[in-house]
Design a protein around this motif. Structure first.
Motif, PDB file in Angstrom:
ATOM      1  N   ASN A  83     -71.250   3.409  52.336  1.00  0.00           N
ATOM      2  CA  ASN A  83     -70.314   2.833  51.376  1.00  0.00           C
ATOM      3  C   ASN A  83     -70.879   3.103  49.991  1.00  0.00           C
ATOM      4  N   LEU A  84     -70.122   3.808  49.146  1.00  0.00           N
ATOM      5  CA  LEU A  84     -70.589   4.200  47.816  1.00  0.00           C
ATOM      6  C   LEU A  84     -69.713   3.598  46.739  1.00  0.00           C
ATOM      7  N   GLY A  85     -70.341   3.302  45.602  1.00  0.00           N
ATOM      8  CA  GLY A  85     -69.590   2.765  44.485  1.00  0.00           C
ATOM      9  C   GLY A  85     -70.501   2.370  43.343  1.00  0.00           C
ATOM     10  N   THR A  86     -70.019   1.436  42.538  1.00  0.00           N
ATOM     11  CA  THR A  86     -70.806   0.925  41.423  1.00  0.00           C
ATOM     12  C   THR A  86     -70.761  -0.600  41.427  1.00  0.00           C
ATOM     13  N   LEU A  87     -71.809  -1.180  40.901  1.00  0.00           N
ATOM     14  CA  LEU A  87     -71.891  -2.632  40.740  1.00  0.00           C
ATOM     15  C   LEU A  87     -71.490  -2.994  39.313  1.00  0.00           C
ATOM     16  N   TYR A  88     -70.894  -4.159  39.160  1.00  0.00           N
ATOM     17  CA  TYR A  88     -70.635  -4.717  37.837  1.00  0.00           C
ATOM     18  C   TYR A  88     -70.864  -6.217  37.928  1.00  0.00           C
ATOM     19  N   GLY A  89     -71.173  -6.825  36.798  1.00  0.00           N
ATOM     20  CA  GLY A  89     -71.435  -8.254  36.801  1.00  0.00           C
ATOM     21  C   GLY A  89     -72.171  -8.674  35.550  1.00  0.00           C
ATOM     22  N   ALA A  90     -73.086  -9.634  35.724  1.00  0.00           N
ATOM     23  CA  ALA A  90     -73.882 -10.137  34.599  1.00  0.00           C
ATOM     24  C   ALA A  90     -75.308 -10.370  35.084  1.00  0.00           C
ATOM     25  N   TRP A  91     -76.262 -10.023  34.226  1.00  0.00           N
ATOM     26  CA  TRP A  91     -77.671 -10.300  34.490  1.00  0.00           C
ATOM     27  C   TRP A  91     -77.901 -11.799  34.356  1.00  0.00           C
ATOM     28  N   PRO A  92     -79.031 -12.307  34.780  1.00  0.00           N
ATOM     29  CA  PRO A  92     -79.287 -13.751  34.693  1.00  0.00           C
ATOM     30  C   PRO A  92     -79.126 -14.327  33.279  1.00  0.00           C
ATOM     31  N   ASP A  93     -79.407 -13.507  32.241  1.00  0.00           N
ATOM     32  CA  ASP A  93     -79.270 -14.000  30.864  1.00  0.00           C
ATOM     33  C   ASP A  93     -77.834 -13.934  30.355  1.00  0.00           C
ATOM     34  N   GLY A  94     -76.895 -13.483  31.195  1.00  0.00           N
ATOM     35  CA  GLY A  94     -75.488 -13.433  30.822  1.00  0.00           C
ATOM     36  C   GLY A  94     -75.012 -12.091  30.307  1.00  0.00           C
ATOM     37  N   ARG A  95     -75.939 -11.152  30.028  1.00  0.00           N
ATOM     38  CA  ARG A  95     -75.516  -9.825  29.562  1.00  0.00           C
ATOM     39  C   ARG A  95     -74.692  -9.130  30.642  1.00  0.00           C
ATOM     40  N   PRO A  96     -73.506  -8.622  30.308  1.00  0.00           N
ATOM     41  CA  PRO A  96     -72.700  -7.928  31.308  1.00  0.00           C
ATOM     42  C   PRO A  96     -73.256  -6.534  31.601  1.00  0.00           C
ATOM     43  N   PHE A  97     -72.962  -6.032  32.766  1.00  0.00           N
ATOM     44  CA  PHE A  97     -73.298  -4.655  33.105  1.00  0.00           C
ATOM     45  C   PHE A  97     -72.183  -4.096  33.982  1.00  0.00           C
ATOM     46  N   GLU A  98     -72.111  -2.782  34.026  1.00  0.00           N
ATOM     47  CA  GLU A  98     -71.186  -2.091  34.917  1.00  0.00           C
ATOM     48  C   GLU A  98     -71.703  -0.677  35.108  1.00  0.00           C
ATOM     49  N   GLY A  99     -71.147   0.013  36.091  1.00  0.00           N
ATOM     50  CA  GLY A  99     -71.534   1.397  36.332  1.00  0.00           C
ATOM     51  C   GLY A  99     -72.869   1.556  37.035  1.00  0.00           C
ATOM     52  N   ASN A 100     -73.383   0.492  37.616  1.00  0.00           N
ATOM     53  CA  ASN A 100     -74.665   0.498  38.314  1.00  0.00           C
ATOM     54  C   ASN A 100     -74.424   1.090  39.714  1.00  0.00           C
ATOM     55  N   ARG A 101     -74.872   2.316  39.941  1.00  0.00           N
ATOM     56  CA  ARG A 101     -74.587   3.014  41.203  1.00  0.00           C
ATOM     57  C   ARG A 101     -75.233   2.308  42.394  1.00  0.00           C
ATOM     58  N   TYR A 102     -74.542   2.359  43.532  1.00  0.00           N
ATOM     59  CA  TYR A 102     -75.127   1.844  44.767  1.00  0.00           C
ATOM     60  C   TYR A 102     -74.682   2.694  45.955  1.00  0.00           C
ATOM     61  N   VAL A 103     -75.489   2.651  46.994  1.00  0.00           N
ATOM     62  CA  VAL A 103     -75.150   3.209  48.303  1.00  0.00           C
ATOM     63  C   VAL A 103     -75.608   2.187  49.332  1.00  0.00           C
ATOM     64  N   ASP A 104     -74.720   1.804  50.219  1.00  0.00           N
ATOM     65  CA  ASP A 104     -75.062   0.960  51.364  1.00  0.00           C
ATOM     66  C   ASP A 104     -74.854   1.796  52.615  1.00  0.00           C
ATOM     67  N   ARG A 105     -75.828   1.748  53.515  1.00  0.00           N
ATOM     68  CA  ARG A 105     -75.719   2.453  54.803  1.00  0.00           C
ATOM     69  C   ARG A 105     -75.631   1.405  55.904  1.00  0.00           C
ATOM     70  N   PHE A 106     -74.538   1.432  56.650  1.00  0.00           N
ATOM     71  CA  PHE A 106     -74.314   0.488  57.739  1.00  0.00           C
ATOM     72  C   PHE A 106     -74.336   1.238  59.063  1.00  0.00           C
ATOM     73  N   VAL A 107     -74.909   0.609  60.081  1.00  0.00           N
ATOM     74  CA  VAL A 107     -74.795   1.099  61.448  1.00  0.00           C
ATOM     75  C   VAL A 107     -73.954   0.078  62.204  1.00  0.00           C
ATOM     76  N   VAL A 108     -72.837   0.545  62.782  1.00  0.00           N
ATOM     77  CA  VAL A 108     -71.919  -0.312  63.526  1.00  0.00           C
ATOM     78  C   VAL A 108     -72.016   0.071  65.002  1.00  0.00           C
ATOM     79  N   ARG A 109     -72.279  -0.942  65.817  1.00  0.00           N
ATOM     80  CA  ARG A 109     -72.395  -0.725  67.260  1.00  0.00           C
ATOM     81  C   ARG A 109     -71.686  -1.862  67.979  1.00  0.00           C
ATOM     82  N   ASP A 110     -70.860  -1.531  68.951  1.00  0.00           N
ATOM     83  CA  ASP A 110     -70.131  -2.540  69.744  1.00  0.00           C
ATOM     84  C   ASP A 110     -69.365  -3.513  68.861  1.00  0.00           C
ATOM     85  N   GLY A 111     -68.788  -2.996  67.768  1.00  0.00           N
ATOM     86  CA  GLY A 111     -67.929  -3.807  66.916  1.00  0.00           C
ATOM     87  C   GLY A 111     -68.648  -4.694  65.921  1.00  0.00           C
ATOM     88  N   LEU A 112     -69.978  -4.555  65.802  1.00  0.00           N
ATOM     89  CA  LEU A 112     -70.752  -5.371  64.857  1.00  0.00           C
ATOM     90  C   LEU A 112     -71.703  -4.495  64.051  1.00  0.00           C
TER      91      LEU A 112
END
Length: 133
Positions: A83-112
């Motif tokens: 699953n590929l995309g970007t993160l957006y949100g706010a750092w703990p101090d409240g500064r906003p961010f966006e465009g933070n790249r991410y990749v999540d790798r999932f292994v799905v077996r027997d429906g889970l």
């Protein structure tokens, strides 16, 4: 539900991500095997989505994903979903961010989901805030 069905594996990942972004770790856990292994950046290992949510609560004030795509790789008895995309949100101090790249790798077996590995640019952006500008 057969894991050899790539569309079903992608649907499971999408449903998990939707629940985890609420955040609702209890609902997210319904898509994961009881012995799931979740590995975040830096090699942090968790056994339940609630642990990952707690970690993110310390790293971000809030965070969401802009999902770009799922790349699905059928295998023998399991399906891998990147699953590929970007993160957006706010750092703990409240500064906003966006465009933070991410990749999540999932292994799905027997429906889970039996494994989730997470990579993103957060550490680099924390060290050098000008990268997010």
């Amino acid at each position: 539900m057969p894991t050899s069905d790539p569309a079903e594996a992608a649907r499971i990942v999408d449903a998990f991500l939707e629940a985890s972004m609420r955040p609702d770790p209890v609902a997210a856990a319904a898509f994961m095997a009881p012995d799931v292994r979740i590995v975040f950046t830096g090699g942090r290992v968790f056994g339940h989505p609630g642990e990952a949510t707690a970690f993110n609560a310390g790293r971000y004030r809030w965070v969401k994903k802009r999902i770009l795509c799922n790349d699905v790789v059928p295998g023998d008895g399991e399906t891998v979903v990147y699953n590929l995309g970007t993160l957006y949100g706010a750092w703990p101090d409240g500064r906003p961010f966006e465009g933070n790249r991410y990749v999540d790798r999932f292994v799905v077996r027997d429906g889970l989901i039996v494994s989730q590995e997470v990579w993103n640019d957060s550490a680099e952006r924390i060290l050098d805030p000008s990268l997010g500008a």
